[in-house]
Each structure stands twice: as structure tokens, then as C-alpha cells.
Design a protein around this motif. Structure first.
Motif, PDB file in Angstrom:
ATOM      1  N   ALA A 136      22.323  78.426   2.836  1.00 29.37           N
ATOM      2  CA  ALA A 136      23.369  79.138   3.879  1.00 29.37           C
ATOM      3  C   ALA A 136      23.669  80.321   3.297  1.00 29.37           C
ATOM      4  CB  ALA A 136      24.324  78.275   4.181  1.00 29.37           C
ATOM      5  N   THR A 137      24.280  80.265   1.963  1.00 26.92           N
ATOM      6  CA  THR A 137      24.917  81.738   1.443  1.00 26.92           C
ATOM      7  C   THR A 137      23.831  82.542   1.271  1.00 26.92           C
ATOM      8  OG1 THR A 137      24.762  80.459  -0.750  1.00 26.92           O
ATOM      9  CG2 THR A 137      26.970  80.511   0.461  1.00 26.92           C
ATOM     10  N   ALA A 138      22.424  82.031   0.810  1.00 27.92           N
ATOM     11  CA  ALA A 138      21.469  82.855   0.612  1.00 27.92           C
ATOM     12  C   ALA A 138      21.076  83.980   1.911  1.00 27.92           C
ATOM     13  CB  ALA A 138      20.088  82.268   0.365  1.00 27.92           C
ATOM     14  N   LEU A 139      21.261  83.365   3.208  1.00 27.47           N
ATOM     15  CA  LEU A 139      21.094  83.856   4.437  1.00 27.47           C
ATOM     16  C   LEU A 139      22.229  84.792   4.542  1.00 27.47           C
ATOM     17  CD1 LEU A 139      20.201  84.425   7.170  1.00 27.47           C
ATOM     18  CD2 LEU A 139      21.023  82.563   7.917  1.00 27.47           C
ATOM     19  N   VAL A 140      23.324  84.688   4.299  1.00 22.16           N
ATOM     20  CA  VAL A 140      24.745  85.682   4.351  1.00 22.16           C
ATOM     21  C   VAL A 140      24.225  86.733   3.308  1.00 22.16           C
ATOM     22  CG1 VAL A 140      27.186  86.034   3.540  1.00 22.16           C
ATOM     23  CG2 VAL A 140      26.355  83.810   4.716  1.00 22.16           C
ATOM     24  N   GLU A 141      23.706  86.527   2.133  1.00 22.00           N
ATOM     25  CA  GLU A 141      23.462  87.607   1.356  1.00 22.00           C
ATOM     26  C   GLU A 141      22.227  88.465   1.935  1.00 22.00           C
ATOM     27  OE1 GLU A 141      25.082  88.252  -1.025  1.00 22.00           O
ATOM     28  OE2 GLU A 141      26.145  86.542  -1.807  1.00 22.00           O
ATOM     29  N   PRO A 291      21.311  91.047  -4.141  1.00 20.99           N
ATOM     30  CA  PRO A 291      22.854  90.766  -4.715  1.00 20.99           C
ATOM     31  C   PRO A 291      22.273  90.005  -6.057  1.00 20.99           C
ATOM     32  CG  PRO A 291      22.199  89.230  -3.069  1.00 20.99           C
ATOM     33  CD  PRO A 291      21.147  90.214  -3.022  1.00 20.99           C
ATOM     34  N   GLY A 292      23.151  89.704  -7.000  1.00 19.99           N
ATOM     35  CA  GLY A 292      22.777  88.838  -8.063  1.00 19.99           C
ATOM     36  C   GLY A 292      22.060  89.685  -9.399  1.00 19.99           C
ATOM     37  N   ARG A 293      21.141  88.604  -9.793  1.00 21.85           N
ATOM     38  CA  ARG A 293      20.374  89.216 -11.080  1.00 21.85           C
ATOM     39  C   ARG A 293      18.849  89.430 -10.899  1.00 21.85           C
ATOM     40  NH1 ARG A 293      23.593  84.885 -13.515  1.00 21.85           N
ATOM     41  NH2 ARG A 293      25.680  85.506 -14.361  1.00 21.85           N
ATOM     42  N   LEU A 294      18.294  90.271 -11.626  1.00 24.28           N
ATOM     43  CA  LEU A 294      16.971  90.293 -11.476  1.00 24.28           C
ATOM     44  C   LEU A 294      16.556  90.695 -13.179  1.00 24.28           C
ATOM     45  CD1 LEU A 294      14.489  90.577  -9.207  1.00 24.28           C
ATOM     46  CD2 LEU A 294      14.677  92.947  -9.517  1.00 24.28           C
ATOM     47  N   LYS A 322      31.532  98.197  -6.050  1.00 24.64           N
ATOM     48  CA  LYS A 322      30.335  98.733  -6.206  1.00 24.64           C
ATOM     49  C   LYS A 322      29.089  97.501  -6.005  1.00 24.64           C
ATOM     50  CE  LYS A 322      30.897 103.254  -6.700  1.00 24.64           C
ATOM     51  NZ  LYS A 322      30.487 104.151  -5.556  1.00 24.64           N
ATOM     52  N   ALA A 323      29.778  96.317  -6.201  1.00 25.00           N
ATOM     53  CA  ALA A 323      29.082  95.165  -6.419  1.00 25.00           C
ATOM     54  C   ALA A 323      28.248  94.740  -4.990  1.00 25.00           C
ATOM     55  CB  ALA A 323      29.834  93.888  -6.874  1.00 25.00           C
ATOM     56  N   THR A 324      26.981  94.198  -5.016  1.00 28.80           N
ATOM     57  CA  THR A 324      26.549  93.895  -3.804  1.00 28.80           C
ATOM     58  C   THR A 324      26.897  92.591  -3.272  1.00 28.80           C
ATOM     59  OG1 THR A 324      24.758  92.769  -5.259  1.00 28.80           O
ATOM     60  CG2 THR A 324      24.395  95.104  -4.404  1.00 28.80           C
ATOM     61  N   SER A 325      27.376  91.737  -4.162  1.00 25.44           N
ATOM     62  CA  SER A 325      27.968  90.434  -3.683  1.00 25.44           C
ATOM     63  C   SER A 325      29.113  89.982  -4.811  1.00 25.44           C
ATOM     64  CB  SER A 325      26.976  89.313  -3.473  1.00 25.44           C
ATOM     65  OG  SER A 325      27.902  88.136  -3.230  1.00 25.44           O
ATOM     66  N   ASN A 326      30.280  89.560  -4.188  1.00 26.18           N
ATOM     67  CA  ASN A 326      31.407  89.097  -4.979  1.00 26.18           C
ATOM     68  C   ASN A 326      31.350  87.394  -5.106  1.00 26.18           C
ATOM     69  OD1 ASN A 326      32.236  91.485  -5.765  1.00 26.18           O
ATOM     70  ND2 ASN A 326      33.423  91.633  -3.746  1.00 26.18           N
ATOM     71  N   ILE A 327      30.334  86.686  -4.610  1.00 18.27           N
ATOM     72  CA  ILE A 327      30.367  85.308  -4.543  1.00 18.27           C
ATOM     73  C   ILE A 327      28.920  84.729  -4.922  1.00 18.27           C
ATOM     74  CG2 ILE A 327      31.924  85.129  -2.516  1.00 18.27           C
ATOM     75  CD1 ILE A 327      29.436  84.284  -0.846  1.00 18.27           C
TER      76      ILE A 327
END
Length: 446
Positions: A136-141, A291-294, A322-327
Motif C-alpha cells: 500500500a505505501t509502495a503505491l503511495v510512493e 524514494p528510499g535507497r538504491l 529535498k527528500a523524495t519521501s519522509n516515511i
């Protein structure tokens, strides 16, 4: 106040700085019935008594070891090779919790790099990130990626997505003042309204989100939809069960710019609801929006292959604004499970598991046609999950099945009262012919 460690003086100092006089004043915005309701908590227990109480409660659980599972709707009972459990115990692989220092985290960095490569290939995309909380949160991202990329402020959701996913998107995008529109399936149907989704694409919409397969198990060709979406300057986001991509065409190959969802089916046990594994893959043009890490591959000063974080778009790494996501965060342990599962079964094994799942689903579907108690079995293209309509309320049917040791599926009436006689059934490669026959027989006598 018993469990708050601060002294009275400390609490008064904090209240003074906030600008209120009492705790009651601080919580004035809460309804009185919430503040006045007693918690009803029992007295505290000692460690020995607490352990005994938790053991007593645990014995009430009935696991999939005790029940034959035909329940899906986002979590699936697949066979997991025992070697997966052994490999995730290896300390040299699951090293640091957060791999900030690559010199001491090569094990987990390598696993994540390989996981990303496997998921990108599986989804028909160019790149995947180091996993996310859940589907669900992956869809939000994914929606937020599209919003950033297009600089638009609208998202259109397929109404045939999982209801929890829809609720999560609405909850998180509402506070960002994003306009969220839902295109429901046509009345009584279980297939996505692709024409309605295409018509909803406009110059204010950043993303059109479609289920592939959708919540009801329906599989549809999304290429015409992708053309309409791209013509409007928007992005197509596909919410998918990646296990299906061992057998059906990956969503990325059918025009999806972003592919996301829940990857629990890839080697993660059902384990009473989590933790699970959100995945997110996309085309290379969107990589800076991820978002997140790569994790990337490089060489060290001695020319040896090495791995390091190459994209760190979380607020822990860069400025919050500047972050793509804070959660977001990555579910490294679950990603390891998916990685080892895919390595163990390989492309041919994943395809074979998909064939067995689809074959079992088709067999059960055909056996249920004309069975006493089954009103109808809608005819539409599915992978391993499908809907039937029952004579009695679906909730009553499920209770009858449970008494016979069968976890029979999901009552769709729990989400939509108009579907109270509809049952969503999932079948995996684990279900035997005897179990399928037992399901049909059980339905017929309820």
C-alpha cells in the motif's frame, strides 16, 4: 500517568513552553467520549505470569499448518524452499541494519543490489529500489513519483485495486492536497474499467493507477491504456503481484512507467500479517524521483568489485524538504527472502509455480460451476485468484468452510455491501487435487 517517566515539574515545564496550563487543555481537540472512555486494562503481571498468558493466547491461533488456505487478497500461501530460511541466517549476508558504511556492510549491500536487479527484470523495468514498507505505501510512493515528475496535482485510481491500497493513498495524499479520483468497475463487474481510466487522463493528472492483476484477480491488456495515458502527458502506475510475472507478461512490458505493490508472495511467509515487502520499479527516466535507497556496483581502491549506496533520497541523508519521501524505509530481511527465493526457483521454477497456481485455480473454478450453493462463477481472465457468487451470504459460507478446516477466501461484502454474496478465492501451487475436491464438496453441503 503511571507509565510516563517524566516528573511533575518536567511536565509542567513542557506545558508552559507549549502554551497550555494542563494536560486536559492540551487534549481539548479530542472528543469527550474518547478522553472519558476507560481503558479497561488488567493489573500488571510478572514476567512468568505474562509469558504464560501470552502462550495461552497464542494457542488460540490457527495457522495455515492447521487450515487449508484458499485466502489471498494480497497475501498468498506459496511453497518456500527450506533453504531460504537457512540463508537469511547467514551473518555475513545480513550485516548492518542500515548500510551507511559500505566497508562493513558488503554482505547486505550485495544482496540488495541483486534483489534490485532481479525485481527490475521481473517487472520489465530498468531499475528497482531497495524495497519499501509494504504494497500500500509502495503505491503511495509511486504516485508521489509521478506527481513530482509531472508537476501536476491529480491521481486517478482504478476502483478495482485492493480497498486498503485505495484508503492508504487517500489518507496520505489528502494532507498533500492532491486530488484523488476513483474510477470504479462497472456495476456488478470485477474487471477494471480501462476505458473510464483512459477518459480520466487529462493535463492535470499525474498518474493513472491500474491493477494488473486487479484485486478481483482480473488480468487485462494495459497497452491501449498506456497509450492514452502517455498521450495526456501522465504516467501509468501498475499495482501488481510480482509472482504472476513468472507466467504473464510483466507490467513494464505493457507500458507501465512504474510497477509497484506487495512482494510477499516471493518467499515471505504469511506470518499473521507481516512484516511484508513493498516493491517499486520504474523506467530509467524516473530514477531520480525514486524514494528510499538504491544500491550500485563499483570497484574499490584495489580494483575489486564492491557495492555502495548510490541513491539516498531519504530525509536521514539529505534535507527534509529535498527528500523524495519522509516515511519510506527498506525491508531488508524480507527483501533477502525474496532474493533467495527467486535465486532458488529461477525463471523456470517461477514459471512452473505460476503454471501450477493458474492450473489449480482454473480447475477449482470449473468444479465450482454448477455446484450447489454457487450461484455463478463470472467468466474473465485470471491468474490464480477469482470471484464466485454464492447463494448464501459469503460470510456464512466462510464460517461453514472454516468448521471443515478450510480458510475459504475473502468475503467481499466486508468492503462493499453490494458484494455480500461474492467470495474472492486464491489458489496456489500448494493446493492438491484432494484439497480442491474437498473445497467443492464443502461448499456444496453448507
Amino acid at each position: 500517568m503511571t507509565y510516563i517517566p517524566h516528573t511533575t515539574a518536567e511536565r509542567e515545564a513542557m506545558l508552559h513552553d507549549i502554551g497550555v496550563k494542563t494536560l486536559n487543555e492540551l487534549f481539548n481537540h479530542l472528543p469527550n467520549e474518547i478522553k472519558a472512555a476507560p481503558l479497561g486494562l488488567p493489573k500488571g503481571l510478572g514476567e512468568m505470569e505474562l509469558s504464560a498468558e501470552m502462550a495461552r493466547r497464542a494457542r488460540k491461533n490457527r495457522s495455515t499448518r492447521d487450515l487449508v488456505c484458499f485466502l489471498g487478497a494480497g497475501a498468498y500461501d506459496h511453497f518456500i524452499p527450506p533453504v531460504v530460511d537457512q540463508l537469511i541466517l547467514r551473518g555475513e549476508l545480513y550485516t548492518a541494519y542500515t548500510p551507511y558504511q559500505p566497508e562493513i556492510s558488503q554482505g547486505v549491500l550485495q544482496i540488495i543490489y541483486e534483489y534490485q536487479s532481479l525485481m527490475a527484470t521481473l517487472c520489465g523495468c530498468d531499475v528497482a529500489n531497495a524495497s519499501l514498507y509494504d504494497g500500500a505505501t509502495a503505491l503511495v510512493e509511486g504516485c508521489q513519483m509521478a506527481l513530482r515528475h509531472t508537476a501536476r496535482n491529480g491521481v486517478v485510481l482504478d476502483g478495482a485495486l485492493h480497498p486498503h491500497y485505495i484508503q492508504t493513498v487517500q489518507s496520505l495524499l489528502r494532507v498533500q492536497h492532491v486530488e484523488v479520483q476513483i474510477v470504479p468497475p462497472k456495476s456488478g463487474e470485477v474487471t477494471s474499467d480501462l476505458s473510464g481510466l483512459a477518459k480520466a487522463a487529462s493535463d492535470t493528472v499525474a498518474a493513472i493507477v491500474v491493477g494488473y492483476p486487479n484485486f478481483y484477480g482480473s488480468i487485462e491488456d494495459t497497452r491501449p491504456l498506456a497509450e492514452s495515458v502517455h498521450a495526456a502527458g501522465a504516467l501509468l502506475v501498475a499495482v501488481s503481484n510480482p509472482f504472476a510475472f513468472g507466467l504473464i507478461e510483466p507490467a513494464g512490458n505493457l507500458g507501465a512507467d512504474i510497477v509497484c505493490g506487495e512482494a510477499q508472495a516471493l518467499g515471505v511467509p504469511m506470518q499473521y500479517g507481516g512484516p511484508y515487502l513493498g516493491y517499486l520499479a520504474c523506467k530509467k527516466e524516473l530514477v531520480r524521483r525514486m524514494p528510499g535507497r538504491l544500491v550500485g556496483q563499483t570497484v574499490d581502491v584495489k580494483g575489486r568489485r564492491a557495492f555502495t549506496l548510490t541513491l539516498q533520497a531519504r530525509e536521514q541523508h539529505i534535507r527534509r524538504e529535498k527528500a523524495t519521501s519522509n516515511i519510506c524505509t527498506n525491508e531488508a530481511l524480507c527483501a533477502m527472502m525474496a532474493h533467495f527465493y527467486l535465486c532458488c526457483v529461477g525463471p523456470s521454477g517461477l514459471k512452473r509455480a505460476g503454471e501450477l497456481s493458474a492450473g489449480n485455480a482454473n480447475l477449482l473454478r470449473e468444479r465450482l460451476r454448477g455446484t450447489k450453493g454457487v450461484k455463478s462463477v463470472p467468466d474473465y481472465t485470471v491468474f490464480n485468484e477469482f470471484v464466485i457468487e454464492t447463494e448464501k451470504p459469503a460470510a456464512e459460507v466462510l464460517k461453514g468452510l472454516l468448521k471443515q478446516g478450510i480458510l475459504g477466501g475473502l468475503d467481499l461484502g466486508a468492503y462493499d455491501p453490494a458484494r455480500s454474496h461474492q467470495l474472492l478465492i486464491a489458489v496456489t501451487e500448494k493446493r492438491s487435487l484432494a484439497e480442491i475436491e474437498a473445497y467443492v464438496k464443502a461448499v456444496g453441503v453448507i
